[in-house]
Scaffold this active site. Structure first.
Site, PDB file in Angstrom:
ATOM      1  N   SER A 130       0.837  -1.194   0.000  1.00 53.66           N
ATOM      2  CA  SER A 130       0.000   0.000   0.000  1.00 53.66           C
ATOM      3  C   SER A 130       0.874   1.248   0.000  1.00 53.66           C
ATOM      4  O   SER A 130       1.961   1.254   0.598  1.00 53.66           O
ATOM      5  CB  SER A 130      -0.908   0.025   1.239  1.00 53.66           C
ATOM      6  OG  SER A 130      -1.580   1.273   1.361  1.00 53.66           O
ATOM      7  N   TYR A 144      -2.300  -0.323  10.172  1.00 54.52           N
ATOM      8  CA  TYR A 144      -2.408  -0.881   8.819  1.00 54.52           C
ATOM      9  C   TYR A 144      -1.157  -0.536   8.020  1.00 54.52           C
ATOM     10  O   TYR A 144      -0.562  -1.401   7.360  1.00 54.52           O
ATOM     11  CB  TYR A 144      -3.652  -0.320   8.142  1.00 54.52           C
ATOM     12  CG  TYR A 144      -3.758  -0.625   6.663  1.00 54.52           C
ATOM     13  CD1 TYR A 144      -4.201  -1.868   6.220  1.00 54.52           C
ATOM     14  CD2 TYR A 144      -3.422   0.328   5.704  1.00 54.52           C
ATOM     15  CE1 TYR A 144      -4.295  -2.152   4.864  1.00 54.52           C
ATOM     16  CE2 TYR A 144      -3.519   0.057   4.350  1.00 54.52           C
ATOM     17  CZ  TYR A 144      -3.956  -1.183   3.931  1.00 54.52           C
ATOM     18  OH  TYR A 144      -4.053  -1.457   2.595  1.00 54.52           O
TER      19      TYR A 144
END
Length: 243
Positions: A130, A144
């Protein structure tokens, strides 16, 4: 992103094993039917990446059905939108188990099958990271982001371990992409506008754009690429109106 990659892989002649939660069976079977009706080959295999036993069983089944894999995409991911002070142990553990530990076990199983040292044909592993890993995530996404940063570091080191076994390992780092994980953006136009204004290209991505990159990384066209991170986030992040 996983579904878009499965469609593109099937179109390119790959036999596709769709590893997904049992709770997603109906949507997975719809995708299988779509691929088969279009002349491709696909199978749904129940798998829970938070369970080592489930991962091992799923890879064994996939090999029994379609043979030794040569291209693998690891796209499972989850996040809890909350600042650290509001996160409990269970939420943090879940993100680590699914986003990082499960991915590592998947890579282990893929390598045992694909490695030329164990009779495999080699191939390519693509791990979905990501853009959050590059900045620590947006507010409420720091855990995250940490798991995805770990995915990047792991993938780079892992790529070196298996390079002489015929296996390439790379990551693709999406930014905001239309998916189940970002469905809330469609529910709140103001939030979506704010997010899109923070992206230099001014828009969120489409799953097909990530699929194109994943398939390139699995193709001979990227034969010299391993240990790389491909950013696919529309240019990164604008902060306070500046690049």
């Amino acid at each position: 992103m996983g579904a878009a990659t499965a469609r593109l892989a099937a179109k390119g002649g790959y036999a596709v094993s769709l590893l997904s939660l049992e709770s997603e069976r109906d949507s997975a079977l719809r995708l299988v039917k779509e691929i088969v009706d279009s002349g491709g080959s696909a199978t749904f295999i129940p798998a829970d990446v938070s369970s080592e036993e489930s991962i091992v069983r799923a890879y064994e089944t996939a090999t029994e059905v379609h043979g030794t894999p040569t291209g693998v995409l690891h796209a499972a991911g989850v996040f809890v939108n909350a600042v650290v002070r509001d996160l409990d142990f269970a939420a943090i553990s879940m993100m680590i188990a699914i986003n990082l530990t499960g991915l590592m076990i998947c890579c282990r199983e893929a390598t045992r099958l694909m490695s030329t040292e164990s009779g495999g044909r080699g191939g390519s592993i693509v791990n979905v990271s990501s853009m959050a890993a590059t900045i620590g995530g947006r507010p409420g996404h720091s855990v995250y982001a940490a798991t995805k940063g770990a995915v990047d570091v792991f993938s780079k080191g892992f790529a070196k371990e298996v390079a002489r076994e015929g296996i390439r390992v790379n990551t693709v780092r999406p930014g905001a992409v239309a998916s189940a994980m970002t469905a809330g953006l469609d529910a709140d136009p103001e939030v979506r506008k704010t997010v899109e204004e923070s992206i230099p290209m001014g828009r969120i991505g489409r799953p097909e754009e990530i699929a194109d990159i994943a398939m390139w990384l699995m193709s001979p066209a990227s034969s010299l690429v391993t240990g790389a991170h491909i950013d696919a986030g529309g240019g990164g992040f604008n902060v306070a109106g500046s690049v």
